[in-house]
Scaffold this motif. Structure first.
Motif, PDB file in Angstrom:
ATOM      1  N   MET A   1       0.717  -1.080   0.052  1.00 21.05           N
ATOM      2  CA  MET A   1      -0.111   0.052  -0.065  1.00 21.05           C
ATOM      3  C   MET A   1       0.834   1.255   0.096  1.00 21.05           C
ATOM      4  O   MET A   1       2.076   1.280   0.555  1.00 21.05           O
ATOM      5  N   ASN A   2       0.330   2.344  -0.507  1.00 19.07           N
ATOM      6  CA  ASN A   2       0.969   3.505  -0.751  1.00 19.07           C
ATOM      7  C   ASN A   2       1.438   3.975   0.559  1.00 19.07           C
ATOM      8  O   ASN A   2       0.450   3.977   1.635  1.00 19.07           O
ATOM      9  N   ASN A   3       2.609   4.687   0.749  1.00 17.24           N
ATOM     10  CA  ASN A   3       3.105   5.098   2.178  1.00 17.24           C
ATOM     11  C   ASN A   3       2.216   6.474   2.649  1.00 17.24           C
ATOM     12  O   ASN A   3       1.862   6.372   3.624  1.00 17.24           O
ATOM     13  N   LEU A   4       1.778   7.235   1.493  1.00 15.11           N
ATOM     14  CA  LEU A   4       0.797   8.231   1.946  1.00 15.11           C
ATOM     15  C   LEU A   4      -0.783   7.804   2.518  1.00 15.11           C
ATOM     16  O   LEU A   4      -0.985   8.384   3.674  1.00 15.11           O
ATOM     17  N   PHE A   5      -1.200   6.829   2.105  1.00 17.37           N
ATOM     18  CA  PHE A   5      -2.516   6.114   2.517  1.00 17.37           C
ATOM     19  C   PHE A   5      -2.097   5.641   3.869  1.00 17.37           C
ATOM     20  O   PHE A   5      -2.959   5.589   4.828  1.00 17.37           O
ATOM     21  N   LEU A   6      -0.916   5.161   4.123  1.00 15.15           N
ATOM     22  CA  LEU A   6      -0.565   4.621   5.544  1.00 15.15           C
ATOM     23  C   LEU A   6      -0.636   5.706   6.506  1.00 15.15           C
ATOM     24  O   LEU A   6      -0.939   5.631   7.699  1.00 15.15           O
TER      25      LEU A   6
END
Length: 52
Positions: A1-6
């Motif tokens: 999963m994308n780091n920003l979403f995390l």
């Protein structure tokens, strides 16, 4: 999963747990997320012609 979403998920969890009692702390975290989102947007949608 994308780091920003995390990072957004982590923020949302902390917000629900009431970890942002001070408006300044909340504003700082929101600013960091906003800056990260703009940087990611610039990486994904790079201009086809760059004028420096």
């Amino acid at each position: 999963m994308n780091n920003l979403f995390l990072q957004i998920e982590d923020f949302y969890e902390k917000l629900q747990n009431g970890e942002f009692d001070e408006p300044l702390a909340l504003a700082g975290v929101l600013q960091k997320l906003s800056d990260a989102a703009w940087l990611e947007l610039e990486e994904v949608y790079q201009p086809s012609l760059r004028i420096d």
